[in-house]
Write a protein that holds these residues in place. Structure first.
Motif, short mmCIF file in Angstrom:
data_model
loop_
_atom_site.label_atom_id
_atom_site.label_comp_id
_atom_site.label_asym_id
_atom_site.label_seq_id
_atom_site.Cartn_x
_atom_site.Cartn_y
_atom_site.Cartn_z
N VAL A 1 -9.32 6.95 -0.49
CA VAL A 1 -9.47 8.40 -0.37
C VAL A 1 -8.18 9.11 -0.78
CG1 VAL A 1 -9.68 10.27 1.30
CG2 VAL A 1 -11.31 8.39 1.33
N LEU A 2 -7.04 8.60 -0.30
CA LEU A 2 -5.77 9.24 -0.64
C LEU A 2 -5.53 9.21 -2.15
CD1 LEU A 2 -3.18 8.15 2.07
CD2 LEU A 2 -4.21 10.39 1.69
N LEU A 3 -5.72 8.02 -2.73
CA LEU A 3 -5.49 7.93 -4.16
C LEU A 3 -6.49 8.81 -4.90
CD1 LEU A 3 -3.29 6.49 -5.60
CD2 LEU A 3 -4.88 4.67 -6.21
N GLY A 4 -7.72 8.90 -4.36
CA GLY A 4 -8.72 9.77 -4.96
C GLY A 4 -8.27 11.23 -4.92
N GLY B 1 -7.46 13.51 -8.03
CA GLY B 1 -8.16 14.77 -8.22
C GLY B 1 -7.19 15.91 -8.49
N VAL B 2 -6.12 15.95 -7.68
CA VAL B 2 -5.09 16.98 -7.90
C VAL B 2 -4.51 16.83 -9.29
CG1 VAL B 2 -2.80 17.75 -7.19
CG2 VAL B 2 -4.53 17.22 -5.46
N ALA B 3 -4.24 15.58 -9.68
CA ALA B 3 -3.67 15.33 -11.01
C ALA B 3 -4.60 15.82 -12.10
CB ALA B 3 -3.40 13.83 -11.17
N LEU B 4 -5.91 15.58 -11.90
CA LEU B 4 -6.89 15.98 -12.90
C LEU B 4 -6.93 17.50 -13.02
CD1 LEU B 4 -8.79 14.47 -14.74
CD2 LEU B 4 -10.60 14.82 -13.07
N ILE C 1 -3.54 7.38 -15.39
CA ILE C 1 -3.05 6.25 -14.59
C ILE C 1 -3.55 6.39 -13.15
CG2 ILE C 1 -0.99 5.17 -13.61
CD1 ILE C 1 0.47 5.90 -16.18
N LEU C 2 -3.42 7.61 -12.60
CA LEU C 2 -3.88 7.84 -11.24
C LEU C 2 -5.39 7.65 -11.11
CD1 LEU C 2 -1.80 10.87 -10.00
CD2 LEU C 2 -1.90 8.58 -9.03
N LEU C 3 -6.11 8.18 -12.11
CA LEU C 3 -7.56 8.05 -12.07
C LEU C 3 -7.98 6.59 -12.09
CD1 LEU C 3 -8.94 10.80 -14.46
CD2 LEU C 3 -9.32 10.57 -12.01
N ALA C 4 -7.30 5.80 -12.92
CA ALA C 4 -7.65 4.38 -13.02
C ALA C 4 -7.40 3.70 -11.68
CB ALA C 4 -6.83 3.72 -14.13
N GLY C 5 -6.24 3.99 -11.06
CA GLY C 5 -5.93 3.37 -9.77
C GLY C 5 -6.97 3.78 -8.73
N ALA C 6 -7.28 5.07 -8.67
CA ALA C 6 -8.25 5.55 -7.68
C ALA C 6 -9.61 4.93 -7.95
CB ALA C 6 -8.34 7.08 -7.74
N GLY C 7 -9.98 4.83 -9.23
CA GLY C 7 -11.27 4.25 -9.58
C GLY C 7 -11.36 2.81 -9.13
N LEU C 8 -10.29 2.04 -9.35
CA LEU C 8 -10.30 0.63 -8.95
C LEU C 8 -10.43 0.50 -7.43
CD1 LEU C 8 -7.52 -0.83 -11.29
CD2 LEU C 8 -9.97 -1.28 -11.38
N LEU C 9 -9.63 1.30 -6.70
CA LEU C 9 -9.68 1.21 -5.24
C LEU C 9 -11.05 1.62 -4.72
CD1 LEU C 9 -6.26 2.47 -3.88
CD2 LEU C 9 -7.15 0.16 -4.01
N ALA D 1 0.84 -1.20 0.00
CA ALA D 1 0.00 0.00 0.00
C ALA D 1 0.87 1.25 0.00
CB ALA D 1 -0.93 -0.01 1.20
N LEU D 2 1.91 1.24 0.84
CA LEU D 2 2.77 2.42 0.92
C LEU D 2 3.50 2.65 -0.40
CD1 LEU D 2 4.31 2.41 4.49
CD2 LEU D 2 2.62 3.94 3.49
N LEU D 3 3.98 1.55 -0.99
CA LEU D 3 4.69 1.71 -2.26
C LEU D 3 3.73 2.20 -3.33
CD1 LEU D 3 7.08 -1.36 -2.18
CD2 LEU D 3 7.53 1.03 -1.57
N MET D 4 2.47 1.73 -3.28
CA MET D 4 1.48 2.19 -4.23
C MET D 4 1.26 3.70 -4.07
SD MET D 4 -1.96 3.20 -4.07
CE MET D 4 -2.76 2.42 -2.69
N LEU D 5 1.14 4.15 -2.81
CA LEU D 5 0.92 5.59 -2.58
C LEU D 5 2.14 6.39 -3.02
CD1 LEU D 5 -0.89 5.53 0.87
CD2 LEU D 5 -1.85 6.02 -1.38
N MET D 6 3.33 5.83 -2.78
CA MET D 6 4.55 6.52 -3.18
C MET D 6 4.56 6.69 -4.70
SD MET D 6 7.02 7.77 -1.43
CE MET D 6 7.98 9.02 -2.30
N GLY D 7 4.19 5.62 -5.39
CA GLY D 7 4.11 5.71 -6.85
C GLY D 7 3.11 6.76 -7.29
N ALA D 8 1.98 6.81 -6.57
CA ALA D 8 0.94 7.77 -6.93
C ALA D 8 1.43 9.21 -6.77
CB ALA D 8 -0.30 7.53 -6.08
N VAL D 9 2.09 9.49 -5.64
CA VAL D 9 2.53 10.88 -5.44
C VAL D 9 3.66 11.22 -6.40
CG1 VAL D 9 1.74 11.24 -3.09
CG2 VAL D 9 3.95 10.18 -3.46
N ALA D 10 4.45 10.21 -6.77
CA ALA D 10 5.50 10.48 -7.77
C ALA D 10 4.85 10.91 -9.07
CB ALA D 10 6.36 9.24 -7.98
#
Lengths: 867, 116
Positions: free
Chosen positions: A743-746, A750-753, A492-500, A337-346
């Protein structure tokens, strides 16, 4: 801006010129001029002092530092001149760097920073395992003793009892504190010493030794006013006397990695009833590897010991012992989970980068003239490149500073998140590594977003002869590429957030088997000292139920030893009387819960067959128990009615099955229902420690909190109440980690969008402004507003569509990393992908609408006059 | 012409001025005013050194390492910055002088062909 060296040189030069003037004046005076004339003549002869100094200074040239300072000064001026641009760029970078730093702070605190014990890499956690059900289970007391006597791979093995709450009484009122019971040499094993007083000494955990307690620093400050004379003072824990012998510093966090840290330590002593019970597993065991011993060989030795025990004792059949590195145990399953979030913020940071790059690019075109002038005046390409990079860095520095503040706020928010059980959360803070990371990220980022504009500005040199203004605006392939990249990253971020999000919603909709609306829950722990097991139900639990049941607005109330949807609980094997007993891994296993009458009614769990417990099941009545449908399905044939069968579970005496209830999810919404045995509170007492009260109400449950508390106090004011929550909250908390990730990935998506749409808007506005004349000509030649609109939107759609295609490819690769976090959704879920793709397209269209509209409203006459 | 690592705005005059300064420092350390005076008096007031050229030149020569400077008491008990030739400055002066001699001889022979 001048540096000290430069200032000294300036002063020297001033003095040199002054001495020149003095000597000249003296000569004049010697030649007979009046003192005033002499001064005047000398000055006249010298000429323009300022100019002389200026020209002389120029011969010094610029030192590298001074040149850099000049660049910074210039960059600062640029920033001040365009406050809007500067604010936008800094804000974008703040978001990117802040999010990245926040998540990195957690990654560093949880995954990277070593545990705060001596040589933490030599520490292991020892488990008993019974595959396939239990890979990491607790250890029974006799097994611990055998292990300690035989194992040579460890310099020390010590057990502890996971944190429980106890009622602490000093002078004032009772307070619930988190207590850990540890064997006497636990502190020695961890290499921790007291900040005041001492830790336990070997042998102080023997049954006959005096009861002693060690305080945690925060408890010592809160409850004892940091009084050093606390040593030797008597305190009362669960109505038993203890003597304080020491205070542990705040940095000693125990149990390792636990979200609930102990504030008080007592010695763990063999419980007479359990000391000889090899089949009751309740101890957590830590070991320190002996010098030179590898983990692998320690594991082999444990396997050997477990094998011998299995041969000697039938209840050990199929059981093994395993050792896991302590840091792995602590990190647990949050790593993916942490690595996923790290990837997301990157990704967010990358988008921020692209956005600022885009902003700078637009400006670098506008600054082409300035660059040409500077090159003409002799500035080298390198100098100009550096100037641009320094300007980028100047944007990144405030971005990093604000980002750090944002990240500190974010980490604090994360930590205080209700119900979140993340390891080492007390240790989440920025340290040198985090600052280094932020600095490196800022420099790297500024180099990344600064390079394209710098190179583009330098290209100006080659385009020195500005091409005659054509009617058709030049295409901007670089800018279009940046838009495509932004869209792809955001997708990519939207897809991840959507899946979660989808998987979270699916989990929310799982039927837990209970009716959670309008249910209040709370926890008590009743000390055995004042309420022995055989009478506690009659003296405490039943009176409380009676009084709570009489409260207006209450429908039903009941007790249970562990609420549904908890990751912990007690389980054990059992035998059905009349069948050959099965041992080891074939033995029937079930979750065991102690409940009172009223529990099933309060949570709306239907009784499928037989009856629920009632007031006739007293302590002296024949032993009875209930079970759930899952147990019936697994261990009873179809035609074989379980009601009336006798079971041996938890106690050596057989109990009669009187009822079967529907399944509930005991260990989590995602986990299937396990076979479960319910034992009546009146007959078993609170042998499992804490009990939870479940109250179903007609009013909003929060409104009844104080009334229910009052009912408990009226029975016994010394029993502390904790974990007051609605049942809906309990369910939400059981999904807290998943909802947090979603929520975090969302948020990141959102910021990315927003960043991506701002980027698209910016680029299109620029392109449209470049094409104003072309549009003017086309309109003069008869193009309609509609065709212009279409053409501009089509232009903008091309990079967006390319970006969406790239984003799909990237998302397919990236979301595979989410697999372990998903529930009921495939990592390439078609619905989610199509939905986020459409969302991206809509946002992109909206972002291109305003510039397109502006283009369509171009007045051909004025556009052509602009020529 | 060998390119100097600094930019000469008016090459000839500056080069010549540099040479004259180096030459005037051959007798020993001197401050800026002294250098100007000695060039002026040595050329019987023909060559007037502009202060606006003198100090840049001195600082430039110092940067090249041909002269070095230190603060000392002047003959009038005033603090003044004294410049003196360095070893490389002496070499430079010899080279400049050599070139100057060649050039002036060449110019002289061009200007007065009958004497050749």
């Amino acid at each position: 801006m001048r540096f000290p060296l430069g200032r000294k040189r300036d002063k020297d030069l001033d003095e040199e010129i002054r001495s020149h003037l003095d000597m000249s004046a003296r000569d004049q005076a010697e030649r007979g001029a009046s003192p005033e004339d002499a001064q005047l003549n000398a000055r006249r002869e010298l000429g323009n002092q300022l100019l002389i100094k200026e020209v002389t200074r120029e011969t010094w040239g610029w030192g590298p530092l001074e040149r850099l300072a000049q660049d910074f000064k210039y960059a600062l001026r640029q920033m001040r001149r365009n406050p809007g641009f500067t604010a936008l760029a800094v804000l974008t970078l703040t978001l990117g760097l802040g999010a990245t730093t926040a998540i990195f702070t957690v990654v560093q605190s949880v995954l990277l920073r070593p545990l705060a014990f001596r040589d933490p890499e030599r520490l292991v956690r020892v488990y008993e395992s019974l595959l396939p059900q239990y890979a990491t289970g607790s250890v029974s007391y006799p097994n611990l003793q055998d292990l300690r006597a035989q194992a040579r791979s460890f310099s020390l093995i010590q057990a502890y009892n996971p944190v429980g709450n106890a009622s602490l009484q000093t002078t004032g009122e009772a307070e619930r504190v988190a207590v850990a019971q540890v064997e006497a040499r636990m502190f020695e094993l961890l290499g921790a010493s007291a900040m005041l007083g001492r830790t336990f000494q070997p042998g102080e955990d023997r049954p006959e030794a005096a009861q002693e307690a060690i305080l945690g620093e925060s408890l010592w400050r809160r409850r004892f006013g940091a009084d050093p004379s606390v040593l030797g003072r008597p305190i009362t824990l669960n109505e038993q006397p203890y003597t304080v012998i020491g205070v542990m510093p705040e940095s000693f966090r125990f149990p390792p990695g636990s979200a609930t840290l102990a504030e008080l330590w007592t010695t763990l002593r063999p419980i007479p009833r359990l000391a000889s019970q090899r089949r009751i597993h309740y101890l957590a065991v830590l070991g320190r590897l002996a010098p030179g011993v590898e983990l692998a060989s320690a594991r082999r030795e444990l396997e050997g010991i477990a094998g011998q025990l299995a041969k000697r004792y039938s209840e050990q059949e199929g059981r093994n012992m395993v050792a896991l590195p302590l840091n792995e145990v602590v990190v647990g399953n949050v790593r993916p989970a942490l690595l996923m979030l790290m990837g997301a913020v990157a990704l967010v940071l990358l988008i921020a980068c692209v956005n600022v790059s885009n902003l700078l690019l637009a400006r670098s075109l506008a600054r082409r003239k300035e660059v040409l002038t500077r090159i003409a005046l002799g500035a080298s390409r390198l100098r100009i490149l550096r100037q641009f990079l320094v300007e980028s860095l100047m944007l990144a520095i405030p971005g990093a500073g604000l980002g750090l503040l944002l990240s500190m706020w974010g980490v604090a928010e994360l930590r205080s998140m209700q119900g979140l059980r993340m390891p080492r959360s007390a240790e989440w803070h920025a340290d040198g590594v985090v600052f280094g990371f932020l600095a490196a990220a800022s420099i790297l980022t500024s180099a990344m977003f600064g390079l394209a504009p710098a190179l583009s500005a330098l290209r100006a040199q080659r385009l020195q002869s500005e091409p005659g203004r054509g009617v058709v605006g030049r295409r901007q392939p670089l800018k279009a590429a940046l838009v495509a990249i932004e869209v792809a990253l955001a997708l990519i971020l939207l897809a991840g957030a959507g899946l979660l999000m989808k998987s979270f919603l699916l989990q929310r909709s799982i039927d837990s088997g209970i009716r959670a609306e309008n249910v209040l829950t709370l926890q008590v722990s009743v000390p055995n000292a004042s309420y022995p097991n055989d009478t506690v139900a009659q003296r405490f639990y039943a009176p409380v139920l009676e009084r709570v049941g009489a409260l207006p607005g209450v429908r039903e109330a009941g007790w249970i030893s562990a609420l549904p949807l908890q990751t912990w609980g007690i389980n054990g094997d059992f035998t059905i009387q009349g069948r050959p007993p099965l041992r080891g891994k074939d033995a029937p296993m079930a979750e065991e819960r102690i409940v009172s009458p009223g529990y099933f009614q309060a949570l709306g769990i239907p009784v499928l067959r037989g009856r629920a417990f009632d007031s006739s099941d007293t302590h002296d009545a024949p032993l009875v128990l209930m079970m759930n449908q899952a147990l019936a399905d697994r261990y009873f044939e179809k035609g074989d009615d379980p009601i009336g069968h006798q079971l041996l579970a938890f106690r050596p005496e057989a109990a009669t099955i009187v009822g079967i209830v529907a399944n509930t999810r005991q260990t989590g919404l995602r986990e299937p229902s396990q076979p479960e045995i319910y034992l009546p509170l009146a007959q078993y007492g609170n042998q499992f420690g804490q009990m939870s009260l479940v109250v179903s109400t007609q009013l909003p449950p929060e409104n009844l909190t104080s009334a229910v508390r009052g009912a408990i106090v009226s029975v016994d004011r010394g029993i502390p109440v904790s974990n007051v929550k609605t049942m809906e909250r309990v369910i939400a908390d059981s999904l807290a980690d998943r909802s947090l990730y979603a929520v975090l990935l969302g948020i990141f998506a959102g910021v990315a969008l927003i960043l991506a749409s701002a980027g698209i808007y910016g680029v299109l506005s620029f392109l449209v402004s470049q094409r104003t004349q072309e549009i003017g000509v086309r309109m003069a030649l008869g193009a309609t507003t509609g065709t212009i609109l279409k053409s501009v939107v089509a232009d903008s759609l091309r990079p967006v569509l390319v970006g969406i295609a790239l984003g799909f490819a990237g998302a397919l690769a990236a979301t595979r990393a989410l697999k372990t976090l998903l529930y009921g959704v495939a990592a390439n879920d078609m619905f989610t992908f199509v939905a986020v793709g459409l969302a991206m397209l809509v946002v992109a269209l909206a972002a291109s609408w305003l510039p397109a509209r502006r283009a369509a409203l171009v007045d051909p006459a004025s556009a052509l006059r602009n020529e | 012409m060998p390119r100097e690592p600094y930019q000469n705005r008016i090459e000839l005059i500056q080069g010549t001025l540099d040479m004259l300064i180096l030459q005037s420092l051959r007798q020993g350390p001197h401050h800026g005013y002294g250098v100007a005076q000695s060039i002026r008096s040595g050329s019987s007031d023909v060559l007037q050194v502009e202060t606006g050229s003198l100090y840049p030149a001195l600082h430039r020569l110092e940067k090249q390492g041909w002269v070095k400077s230190e603060w000392k008491q002047s003959e009038n008990h005033q603090r003044a910055k004294y410049y003196s030739l360095t070893a490389s400055g002496r070499k430079r002066l010899a080279a400049e002088q050599n070139r100057w001699n060649q050039m002036s001889a060449a110019i002289a022979s061009l200007m007065n062909p009958e004497e050749a």
